[in-house]
Design a protein around this motif. Sequence first.
Motif, mmCIF file in Angstrom:
data_model
loop_
_atom_site.group_PDB
_atom_site.id
_atom_site.type_symbol
_atom_site.label_atom_id
_atom_site.label_comp_id
_atom_site.label_asym_id
_atom_site.label_seq_id
_atom_site.Cartn_x
_atom_site.Cartn_y
_atom_site.Cartn_z
ATOM 1 N N ARG A 199 -1.170 13.285 0.798
ATOM 2 C CA ARG A 199 -2.331 12.685 0.083
ATOM 3 C C ARG A 199 -1.818 11.333 -0.528
ATOM 4 N N ALA A 200 -0.453 11.404 -0.700
ATOM 5 C CA ALA A 200 0.262 10.127 -1.363
ATOM 6 C C ALA A 200 -0.130 8.982 -0.416
ATOM 7 N N TYR A 201 -0.153 8.928 1.081
ATOM 8 C CA TYR A 201 -0.422 8.096 1.932
ATOM 9 C C TYR A 201 -1.774 7.822 2.317
ATOM 10 N N GLY B 269 0.944 -1.157 0.103
ATOM 11 C CA GLY B 269 0.125 -0.048 0.078
ATOM 12 C C GLY B 269 0.921 1.356 -0.145
ATOM 13 N N CYS B 270 2.158 1.240 0.247
ATOM 14 C CA CYS B 270 2.958 2.494 0.440
ATOM 15 C C CYS B 270 3.169 2.830 -1.080
ATOM 16 N N PRO B 271 3.255 4.234 -1.069
ATOM 17 C CA PRO B 271 3.705 4.820 -2.613
ATOM 18 C C PRO B 271 4.961 4.717 -2.682
ATOM 19 N N ARG B 272 5.222 4.981 -3.986
ATOM 20 C CA ARG B 272 6.816 4.791 -4.498
ATOM 21 C C ARG B 272 7.549 5.813 -4.044
ATOM 22 N N VAL B 273 7.035 7.056 -3.993
ATOM 23 C CA VAL B 273 7.918 8.300 -3.995
ATOM 24 C C VAL B 273 7.428 8.812 -2.633
#
Length: 259
Positions: free
Chosen positions: A203-205, A187-191
Amino acid sequence: MAALASAAAPAVAAADEPEITRRPALSGSALVGAQLYAVGASWRGWPSPVVSWGWVRCGSDSTWSCENIEGAVSMSYTPTPADLGKRLRAWVYVSNRDGRDWDWSEASAAVTAPPPPASPPPAPTVIPQPAPPPVEPAAAPPAPKLMRHEPVVRIRGWLTERGARITLLSVRAPRGARIAVSCSGIGCPRVAPAQAAKRTRLRAYEGMFRAGARIVIRVTRPGYVGKHTLIRIRHGKAPLRFDRCLYPGSKAPASCSAA
């Protein structure tokens, strides 16, 4: 204090960074003109750490309201009229070539004025005071500074069949602070860029996370005590959250010394 090595011990001991194993406690009276002592502290490390002491006055039980007392650099302190209504804390700082550590005592009661003497005053009785233990001849570093406004991390969402969905993750930090986020698990974003802002919505998280995912938020500012928040997603339970402090000169989080 570390015990002396026996005759059978090796000539060279392994280096060990200092660690305070028991925080200091206060002994004495929180009265103007009386004395307070920092007692009971213990630490370890090799080579033997250099030990420094200091005192702060606080507007409440929280360390966020404290300010350093200039010139108070020993294990004892005599409250002055400037301390009236304040709570006092002692702090101990240990360091050697491999690292450093420090901790606060609990806060004293609010400092009060001594009762007026009886009339006529009795003949003064000299009560010998215990001599404080010798202090290592080292310049006492300033007490770690606290950010004017404590960083605040907010999280909101709901549980799912395999973990949780985060609908809001935001950080409010004082001006000049740096926000860094890291994540591991499904579920973690790449950046995960670091940001500098007073209020940031991450928001990425915001999204679906599987059980076992870990999100770490670090709010730092050079020379100030920072904030470290760990959020761990669990299966069928609300996420676990751990809030700790990041002290200047140390990369590892430690418990915050609030009463």
